[in-house]
Design an enzyme around this catalytic site. Structure first.
Site, PDB file in Angstrom:
ATOM      1  N   LYS A  24       8.620   7.016  -0.991  1.00  0.00           N
ATOM      2  CA  LYS A  24       7.875   7.882  -0.064  1.00  0.00           C
ATOM      3  C   LYS A  24       8.563   9.231   0.174  1.00  0.00           C
ATOM      4  O   LYS A  24       7.901  10.224   0.436  1.00  0.00           O
ATOM      5  CB  LYS A  24       7.673   7.175   1.279  1.00  0.00           C
ATOM      6  N   SER A  51       1.344  -6.067  -3.499  1.00  0.00           N
ATOM      7  CA  SER A  51       0.520  -5.115  -2.751  1.00  0.00           C
ATOM      8  C   SER A  51      -0.955  -5.534  -2.674  1.00  0.00           C
ATOM      9  O   SER A  51      -1.536  -5.985  -3.659  1.00  0.00           O
ATOM     10  CB  SER A  51       0.610  -3.735  -3.407  1.00  0.00           C
ATOM     11  N   THR A  96       4.485   3.926  -2.044  1.00  0.00           N
ATOM     12  CA  THR A  96       5.123   3.022  -1.090  1.00  0.00           C
ATOM     13  C   THR A  96       6.620   2.936  -1.365  1.00  0.00           C
ATOM     14  O   THR A  96       7.147   3.664  -2.225  1.00  0.00           O
ATOM     15  CB  THR A  96       4.403   1.648  -1.094  1.00  0.00           C
ATOM     16  N   LYS A 130      -3.545  -3.834 -34.990  1.00  0.00           N
ATOM     17  CA  LYS A 130      -3.049  -4.382 -33.719  1.00  0.00           C
ATOM     18  C   LYS A 130      -1.555  -4.072 -33.604  1.00  0.00           C
ATOM     19  O   LYS A 130      -0.761  -4.509 -34.450  1.00  0.00           O
ATOM     20  CB  LYS A 130      -3.285  -5.896 -33.657  1.00  0.00           C
ATOM     21  N   ALA A 150      13.555   3.599  13.563  1.00  0.00           N
ATOM     22  CA  ALA A 150      13.649   5.026  13.205  1.00  0.00           C
ATOM     23  C   ALA A 150      13.505   5.196  11.698  1.00  0.00           C
ATOM     24  O   ALA A 150      14.048   6.119  11.109  1.00  0.00           O
ATOM     25  CB  ALA A 150      14.991   5.591  13.693  1.00  0.00           C
ATOM     26  N   HIS A 201       4.191  -6.920 -33.894  1.00  0.00           N
ATOM     27  CA  HIS A 201       4.612  -7.234 -32.518  1.00  0.00           C
ATOM     28  C   HIS A 201       6.079  -6.909 -32.330  1.00  0.00           C
ATOM     29  O   HIS A 201       6.892  -7.208 -33.199  1.00  0.00           O
ATOM     30  CB  HIS A 201       4.399  -8.728 -32.221  1.00  0.00           C
ATOM     31  N   ASP A 243      -0.234   7.612   6.938  1.00  0.00           N
ATOM     32  CA  ASP A 243       0.302   6.661   7.929  1.00  0.00           C
ATOM     33  C   ASP A 243       0.256   7.289   9.319  1.00  0.00           C
ATOM     34  O   ASP A 243      -0.025   6.626  10.317  1.00  0.00           O
ATOM     35  CB  ASP A 243       1.781   6.340   7.624  1.00  0.00           C
ATOM     36  N   SER A 289      -0.625 -16.570 -23.325  1.00  0.00           N
ATOM     37  CA  SER A 289      -0.051 -16.681 -24.664  1.00  0.00           C
ATOM     38  C   SER A 289       1.021 -15.632 -24.909  1.00  0.00           C
ATOM     39  O   SER A 289       1.665 -15.641 -25.952  1.00  0.00           O
ATOM     40  CB  SER A 289      -1.145 -16.546 -25.727  1.00  0.00           C
ATOM     41  N   GLY A 296      -1.104  -4.040  13.598  1.00  0.00           N
ATOM     42  CA  GLY A 296      -0.721  -3.201  12.455  1.00  0.00           C
ATOM     43  C   GLY A 296      -1.801  -3.133  11.388  1.00  0.00           C
ATOM     44  O   GLY A 296      -1.846  -2.203  10.589  1.00  0.00           O
ATOM     45  N   ARG A 327      -2.970  -3.346 -20.388  1.00  0.00           N
ATOM     46  CA  ARG A 327      -3.956  -4.408 -20.610  1.00  0.00           C
ATOM     47  C   ARG A 327      -5.234  -4.111 -19.816  1.00  0.00           C
ATOM     48  O   ARG A 327      -6.333  -4.382 -20.281  1.00  0.00           O
ATOM     49  CB  ARG A 327      -3.389  -5.765 -20.163  1.00  0.00           C
ATOM     50  N   TYR A 368       1.858  -6.080  10.083  1.00  0.00           N
ATOM     51  CA  TYR A 368       0.483  -6.600   9.965  1.00  0.00           C
ATOM     52  C   TYR A 368       0.403  -7.977   9.303  1.00  0.00           C
ATOM     53  O   TYR A 368      -0.691  -8.492   9.083  1.00  0.00           O
ATOM     54  CB  TYR A 368      -0.425  -5.596   9.241  1.00  0.00           C
TER      55      TYR A 368
END
Ligand code: NAP
Length: 488
Positions: free
Chosen positions: A283, A234, A279, A139, A348, A114, A319, A198, A455, A177, A434
């Protein structure tokens, strides 16, 4: 497989929690190092192995490897040896302790390493060193400081020829994961519920199953994701994963918190990503790293969608059409069209750019109102339309009003970008915000006899169009809308 770790502080709680976890887990990990009393730890091993209904991994992680055991090394190894002798299905033994363990045929040994600081460059050397000790399972767990650290873990999983568990810890390690089965990893760890993890970045078993459909992920699963920073809030993973499942597609969609967009786009080409949502704040900054940009998106100067087409990454802006479609449908209900309509756009920024270009193509007569006048001027020059100071909104005389500022967005839900008296009967008022779905602006407009477009309609349209671009199928719009409404 999903492994749920049990990190209780005493035997009774461990047995009770194992029983609950066994309903969801394929394997249970008994974290003996969380039990402070040595005698209780011994009893816990005995009692838990007697009452188990699922295979059990016994782990006694020392503090030097991020665990809680702070007694002597002799006591620590004594407990592990006891677990082996009492018939644990697996024990997890740290790489530097393996020589002191007497192995038995009926107990498989996971040899682990680890690193809580980073994902080191020499992963294959660590793997080869562990393999020297003839593990049943390797592991290797590291810490992700950048999203691209996961990609090195995926490469390790791909090349391993001994069963392997490997992933990155931390928020940036989530995707390793979730996607481990895609790349050949044996299992992932998930907590039974929030607050019981954990290790850093562990998801709950509910998140893995309900959002990512973890057990359906396999080598053939196609990958999609949302590139942004932040992305943890999101709604897109919930919407797109549910849509993939509804349409019977073997696809999964994951959040990708990206800081360096250039590096990410370069490295993601090595693995099987078929498409992305993009996003804030990437963008515009992503454009130089793409192979091609669709015509309208290029004119707008921003994208929110990437599609992998014949190995090339192509940028689109959904969009734009999402907003135009929302307005078009609303006008059609009143028996009218967008052509020649006077439109006032407040703001704008990115949303305003996409909407203004889309409406210009539909033949609208547009005026931009913005707080920072230079930005309004720049957008009006690009789109070829008029611009005004934000305050001049009081004098607007258009039949369509669009808000693209965050004014009125949660938590400031009592704010609105325009005074109520600006809103007239029959006016079409569209709010890109929205959350909430019904903003104060829309409530005021309705009160004054206006038609409203929320929206959420634009949000669903842009997500639906992304799905269509990626998969060429009709998106399940009703399902998407239901999910977002439930979340909001
Ligand atoms: P952006 O690029 O940051 O632009 C924000 C715009 O709002 C700028 O013009 C800014 O003016 C203006 N503004 C911000 N705060 C203001 C204030 N207090 N008073 C006056 N003007 C203010 O953001 P964006 O990406 O365009 O997003 C804007 C809004 O649209 C957000 O609420 C977002 O959630 C929403 N949106 C919705 C969808 C959808 O699918 N429904 C899609 C995209 C965006 P300055 O130039 O003066 O800073």
């Amino acid at each position: 497989m999903i492994c749920i770790p049990i990190t209780t502080k005493n035997t009774e709680d461990a047995i009770s929690e194992m029983s609950s976890a066994s309903k969801y887990a394929d394997i249970i990990e008994l974290r003996i190092d969380h039990i402070p009393e040595l005698q209780d730890a011994e009893r816990c091993i005995e009692e838990s192995l007697k009452s188990k209904t699922k295979p059990v991994i016994v782990t006694n992680r020392p503090e030097r490897e991020g665990g809680k055991f702070n007694g002597s090394e002799q006591d620590r190894l004594h407990l592990l040896q006891k677990a082996i002798d009492l018939g644990a299905d697996y024990v997890d033994v740290e790489y530097d302790s393996i020589k002191q363990i007497v192995r038995r045929r009926n107990c498989k040994v996971i040899i682990s390493c680890h690193n809580f600081r980073e994902t080191p460059q020499n992963l294959s050397k660590i793997y080869n060193d562990i393999c020297q000790h003839k593990p049943d399972i390797v592991k290797i767990v590291t810490y992700a400081n950048d999203i691209t650290d996961n990609i090195r873990i995926f490469e390790l999983l791909n090349t391993a020829n001994i069963p392997i568990i490997s992933f990155c810890m931390g928020e940036l390690g989530h995707i390793s994961r979730i996607l481990t089965r895609k790349f050949g990893g044996l299992l992932t760890f998930a907590s039974l519920e929030r607050g019981k993890k954990s290790a850093p970045g562990q998801l709950t078993v509910d998140e893995l199953s309900r959002i990512y459909h973890f057990k359906n992920i396999n080598k053939e699963t196609k990958l999609y994701g949302i590139i942004g920073n932040p992305v943890s809030h999101s709604m897109s993973p919930v919407i797109h994963n549910a849509s993939f499942t509804e349409k019977g597609l073997n696809n999964v969609y994951v959040p990708l918190k990206v800081t360096n967009i250039g590096t990410f786009i370069k490295e993601c080409r090595e693995i099987d990503f078929q498409g992305f949502s993009v996003t804030i704040p990437h963008k515009e900054s992503v454009l130089p790293f793409l192979d091609d940009i669709e015509h309208t998106a290029e004119k707008i100067g921003a994208i929110n969608t990437i599609v992998r087409q014949d190995g090339k990454l192509v940028g689109y802006n959904t969009d734009c059409m999402a907003a135009v479609m929302a307005l078009d449908n609303s006008l059609r209900e009143t028996g009218s069209t967008l052509n020649d309509k006077k439109v006032s756009i407040i703001g704008a920024g990115g949303a305003a750019r996409a909407i203004a270009f889309g409406l210009k193509e539909k033949g609208c007569d547009i005026t931009i109102y913005n707080r920072t006048i230079e930005r309004a001027e720049k957008l009006s020059n690009d789109v070829k339309c008029r611009f005004e100071k934000f305050e001049e909104i009081n004098k607007l005389d258009s039949g369509i009003l669009i808000n693209t500022t965050p004014i009125g967005m949660f938590p400031e839900v009592d704010r609105t970008p325009v005074p109520e008296n600006v809103l007239k009967e029959g006016m079409i008022v569209f709010d890109a915000v929205y959350n909430p779905i019904e903003t104060k602006l829309l409530r005021d407009a309705r009160k004054r006899g206006g038609h409203t477009v929320d929206g959420l309609t634009m949000f669903i349209n842009q997500a639906a169009e992304q799905l269509r671009l990626w998969t060429n199928i009709d998106p399940p719009i009703e399902l998407m809308s239901k999910i977002v409404r439930e979340i909001l």
